[in-house]
Design a protein around this motif. Structure first.
Motif, short mmCIF file in Angstrom:
data_model
loop_
_atom_site.label_atom_id
_atom_site.label_comp_id
_atom_site.label_asym_id
_atom_site.label_seq_id
_atom_site.Cartn_x
_atom_site.Cartn_y
_atom_site.Cartn_z
N LYS A 136 0.83 -1.20 0.00
CA LYS A 136 0.00 0.00 0.00
C LYS A 136 0.87 1.25 0.00
N GLY A 137 0.59 2.14 -0.95
CA GLY A 137 1.33 3.39 -1.06
C GLY A 137 2.64 3.28 -1.81
N ARG A 138 3.03 2.08 -2.20
CA ARG A 138 4.30 1.90 -2.89
C ARG A 138 4.12 1.97 -4.41
N ARG A 139 5.23 2.17 -5.10
CA ARG A 139 5.24 2.31 -6.56
C ARG A 139 5.69 0.99 -7.19
N VAL A 140 4.82 0.43 -8.04
CA VAL A 140 5.12 -0.84 -8.71
C VAL A 140 5.08 -0.61 -10.22
N ALA A 141 6.17 -0.96 -10.88
CA ALA A 141 6.30 -0.71 -12.32
C ALA A 141 6.25 -2.01 -13.10
#
Length: 299
Positions: A104-109
């Motif tokens: 949650k709240g993290r950046r996943v590419a």
């Protein structure tokens, strides 16, 4: 002439299971396949869903769902070209400790939001680890093969100048979804611990295997030459058998064929595509198959 073969344009990637077919070792009195010189099927996906160049083709299952949703009338054959477990496809930096429930709240590419591997990973994160799609910042480098498709509003475009691994190591994102080989194994780690064991347990519990590429035929061909469609299906199975690639008894086949064998996995990927706002409705398998079931049963 009654005995004249139906000539069809085809596109399949090169795998052990397609090698006999591509080498002309699978005989047919009904169809003659003009198979495109393509080794990596993904390179020709746009030719399928934009230019409609082939009568029968390999296609990523999510790309197929997007194309069907956009009105490109291909029908699904119950034959999976490849599949793989994807619990292992989510990576973070080795020195950044967090688990899948802490995304949650993290950046996943990822390479593309509409790619099949990320669709499976996102669905597994939601099903198994309580993640809400809108709790994560999703970053995508590329658009979809299907021209009409647009990513949901919560997906952000990212710079293509760095590879996914480079962006992760540079701290631009917190995790990446990568289905292929990883170059920086010593600097990256799996976000899901013991991913192969976790994937096998999940598959055993749900009856689902993450199917990636399927085979589709033009709806027009199904209407005008149903025997040809049934023959294509037979040839694909025979080619796999000739390659010695058939599943062992009682093993879980990551490349299932047949309506029953494919059912749970197909329904699950349809659910994921709908829940992730990639298709406008939750299609039933029967809608995707059209008349394929009747044709295969009669022939």
């Amino acid at each position: 002439m009654q005995n004249e073969k139906t000539s069809l344009k085809a596109m399949f990637g090169t795998y052990p299971k397609t090698a006999p077919l591509k080498a002309g070792q699978v005989a047919s009195d009904i169809v003659e396949l003009d198979i495109a010189p393509v080794d990596n099927a993904q390179s020709a996906f746009k030719d399928v869903v934009r230019a409609h160049l082939f009568d029968v083709a390999e296609l990523a299952v999510v790309t197929y769902l997007l194309a069907f949703d956009a009105g490109h009338r291909y029908r699904l054959l119950p034959f999976v070209m490849n599949g793989n477990f994807h619990h292992k496809s989510l990576y973070a930096r080795a020195d950044d400790e967090f688990g899948p429930r802490e995304l949650k709240g993290r950046r996943v590419a990822m390479r593309s939001y509409s790619q099949t591997t990320p669709a499976w990973v996102r669905g597994i994160l939601c099903d198994e680890y309580g993640i809400d799609m809108r709790d994560v910042h999703w970053w995508s480098q590329q658009g979809a093969h299907v021209a009409e498709y647009k990513d949901p509003e919560w997906v952000r475009g990212m710079d293509k100048s760095l590879s996914l691994e480079e962006a992760l190591l540079a701290g631009q994102v917190d995790a990446i979804i990568a289905g292929g080989a990883i170059e920086n194994k010593d600097r990256l780690r799996h976000v899901i611990a013991s991913p192969l064991e976790a994937a096998r347990a999940w598959s055993e519990r749900t009856g689902v295997v993450p199917i990636n590429h399927v085979v589709v035929v033009k709806d027009e061909l199904l209407k005008t030459s149903p025997r040809a469609v049934a023959e294509i299906y037979r040839m694909l199975i025979e080619s796999r058998a000739l390659a010695g690639d058939m599943p062992a008894p009682a093993s879980r086949d990551l490349q299932p064929f047949g309506f029953d064998a494919l059912d749970a996995s197909l329904r699950k990927v349809i659910d994921y595509a709908f829940e992730q706002q990639m298709i406008s409705k939750r299609y039933s398998p029967e809608e995707l198959y059209g008349d394929v079931r009747n044709v295969l049963e009669k022939n």
